[in-house]
Design a protein around this motif. Structure first.
Motif, PDB file in Angstrom:
ATOM      1  N   MET A  24       0.542  -4.663 -10.649  1.00 15.28           N
ATOM      2  CA  MET A  24       0.454  -3.299 -11.158  1.00 15.28           C
ATOM      3  C   MET A  24       1.640  -2.460 -10.667  1.00 15.28           C
ATOM      4  SD  MET A  24      -2.720  -0.638 -10.652  1.00 15.28           S
ATOM      5  CE  MET A  24      -2.557  -0.781  -8.871  1.00 15.28           C
ATOM      6  N   LEU A  25       2.045  -2.689  -9.420  1.00 17.58           N
ATOM      7  CA  LEU A  25       3.159  -1.961  -8.829  1.00 17.58           C
ATOM      8  C   LEU A  25       4.465  -2.286  -9.542  1.00 17.58           C
ATOM      9  CD1 LEU A  25       4.080  -0.125  -6.524  1.00 17.58           C
ATOM     10  CD2 LEU A  25       4.175  -2.138  -5.045  1.00 17.58           C
TER      11      LEU A  25
ATOM     12  N   ARG B  69       0.825  -1.207   0.000  1.00 16.43           N
ATOM     13  CA  ARG B  69       0.000   0.000   0.000  1.00 16.43           C
ATOM     14  C   ARG B  69       0.864   1.263   0.000  1.00 16.43           C
ATOM     15  NH1 ARG B  69      -5.431  -0.212   1.548  1.00 16.43           N
ATOM     16  NH2 ARG B  69      -6.221  -2.328   1.864  1.00 16.43           N
ATOM     17  N   VAL B  70       1.944   1.250   0.790  1.00 17.12           N
ATOM     18  CA  VAL B  70       2.828   2.418   0.855  1.00 17.12           C
ATOM     19  C   VAL B  70       3.424   2.709  -0.518  1.00 17.12           C
ATOM     20  CG1 VAL B  70       5.049   3.252   1.752  1.00 17.12           C
ATOM     21  CG2 VAL B  70       3.380   2.243   3.311  1.00 17.12           C
TER      22      VAL B  70
ATOM     23  N   HIS C 247       1.124   6.708  -6.798  1.00 18.56           N
ATOM     24  CA  HIS C 247      -0.223   7.176  -7.166  1.00 18.56           C
ATOM     25  C   HIS C 247      -1.004   6.120  -7.937  1.00 18.56           C
ATOM     26  CE1 HIS C 247       1.253  11.075  -5.840  1.00 18.56           C
ATOM     27  NE2 HIS C 247       2.229  11.004  -6.724  1.00 18.56           N
ATOM     28  N   LEU C 248      -0.937   4.903  -7.423  1.00 23.14           N
ATOM     29  CA  LEU C 248      -1.644   3.792  -8.056  1.00 23.14           C
ATOM     30  C   LEU C 248      -2.863   3.409  -7.227  1.00 23.14           C
ATOM     31  CD1 LEU C 248       1.417   1.508  -8.921  1.00 23.14           C
ATOM     32  CD2 LEU C 248       0.203   3.058 -10.463  1.00 23.14           C
ATOM     33  N   PRO C 249      -3.968   3.062  -7.870  1.00 20.71           N
ATOM     34  CA  PRO C 249      -5.151   2.610  -7.121  1.00 20.71           C
ATOM     35  C   PRO C 249      -4.931   1.194  -6.592  1.00 20.71           C
ATOM     36  CG  PRO C 249      -5.537   2.398  -9.476  1.00 20.71           C
ATOM     37  CD  PRO C 249      -4.204   3.090  -9.333  1.00 20.71           C
ATOM     38  N   LEU C 250      -5.502   0.924  -5.438  1.00 20.93           N
ATOM     39  CA  LEU C 250      -5.389  -0.411  -4.865  1.00 20.93           C
ATOM     40  C   LEU C 250      -6.371  -1.354  -5.561  1.00 20.93           C
ATOM     41  CD1 LEU C 250      -5.154   0.481  -1.071  1.00 20.93           C
ATOM     42  CD2 LEU C 250      -3.287  -0.191  -2.597  1.00 20.93           C
TER      43      LEU C 250
ATOM     44  N   LEU D 153       9.227   3.553 -14.189  1.00 22.65           N
ATOM     45  CA  LEU D 153       9.546   4.756 -13.428  1.00 22.65           C
ATOM     46  C   LEU D 153      10.729   5.490 -14.071  1.00 22.65           C
ATOM     47  CD1 LEU D 153       8.347   5.917 -10.779  1.00 22.65           C
ATOM     48  CD2 LEU D 153      10.300   4.897  -9.575  1.00 22.65           C
ATOM     49  N   PRO D 154      10.585   6.802 -14.343  1.00 20.87           N
ATOM     50  CA  PRO D 154      11.676   7.536 -15.000  1.00 20.87           C
ATOM     51  C   PRO D 154      12.842   7.865 -14.070  1.00 20.87           C
ATOM     52  CG  PRO D 154       9.849   9.012 -14.512  1.00 20.87           C
ATOM     53  CD  PRO D 154       9.383   7.639 -14.151  1.00 20.87           C
ATOM     54  N   THR D 155      12.599   7.758 -12.762  1.00 18.56           N
ATOM     55  CA  THR D 155      13.670   8.028 -11.795  1.00 18.56           C
ATOM     56  C   THR D 155      14.011   6.751 -11.040  1.00 18.56           C
ATOM     57  OG1 THR D 155      12.017   8.665 -10.137  1.00 18.56           O
ATOM     58  CG2 THR D 155      12.997  10.439 -11.455  1.00 18.56           C
TER      59      THR D 155
END
Length: 248
Positions: free
Chosen positions: A98-99, A78-79, A85-88, A106-108
């Motif tokens: 999804m994570l 969840r953290v 900014h992803l929905p659970l 991720l660009p960074t």
């Protein structure tokens, strides 16, 4: 609990601190890595993170700081989902898939810094490793630094967590100030005149009593000033002050 670190003034660059910062920064620049930072309370572990975050290019790195908590595997997911900014989803497995995809895109570079890591449950540490290593064809998806009291090392060396231990590529231990650093440290956190009030023998007594832990050195020094507002502070003054602190 996820927390945003506010910048502090410049930390005193004692030897262990400088070396630890150098090793961690170099590791971050090389690529995703597992790191371990051990030290007693008050040695400056969180301060080192602030210095590391300030030294990293913000356009290339994102620092996530987790402190004072015992998240479950679900809580950990969840953290990370919240940070990205992803929905659970309905299940942890769906959220994790999804994570992982979001971390790949991720660009960074993400640095996940876990403070008080000696409190983290074993199954959460396993989940952290599984998420980091979900990209089977490449390096870890993000860097992990476990910041903790020295007791965490024994947990990591146990069979259940040994796979995580052997993946840790950079290991830093903050042991505190050496005696030669006592006067410069007090001049840094107080002022030169205050530091000069301590005789060499008093500085040695202060160092031994505080075990070189910077936060304790400062606290004990301030107590010495309360007990003796003026004049030189001797080793006997230090002993008397600290004996008073141990009393009723």
């Amino acid at each position: 609990m996820r927390k945003t670190l506010a910048p502090l003034g410049p930390a005193f660059p004692y030897r262990d601190f400088q070396e630890g910062l150098k090793h961690l920064k170099a590791a971050m620049l090389r690529g995703p890595v597992y790191g371990l930072l051990l030290g007693e309370s008050g040695t400056g572990k969180t301060t080192l993170l602030r210095a590391l975050a300030a030294a990293l290019d913000r356009s290339r790195f994102q620092v996530l700081y987790l402190c004072h908590g015992r998240p479950s595997p679900t809580g950990l997911t969840r953290v990370l989902a919240d940070v990205l900014h992803l929905p659970l989803r309905r299940s942890r497995a769906e959220t994790s898939r999804m994570l992982v995809q979001a971390l790949r895109d991720l660009p960074t570079r993400l640095l996940f810094w876990i403070d008080e890591a000696q409190l983290i449950p074993e199954d959460t540490l396993h989940e952290l490793r599984l998420l980091a290593e979900a990209n089977l064809d490449g390096p870890p998806l993000f860097s992990v630094v476990l910041s903790a009291l020295p007791e965490l090392k024994d947990r990591l060396l146990a069979p259940q967590l040994f796979p995580l231990w052997r993946r840790i590529g950079v290991r830093v231990v903050l042991t505190g100030l050496v005696r030669e650093e006592m006067a410069p440290f007090l001049a840094h956190v107080l002022d030169k005149e205050a530091a000069a009030r301590f005789t060499p023998e008093a500085l040695a007594a202060l160092s031994e009593s505080a075990r070189g832990v910077p936060a304790l050195v400062k606290t004990y020094a301030l107590e010495c000033f309360k007990r003796k507002p003026q004049g030189p502070i001797t080793a006997e003054d230090v002993s008397g002050t600290l004996d008073g602190l141990d009393g009723p």
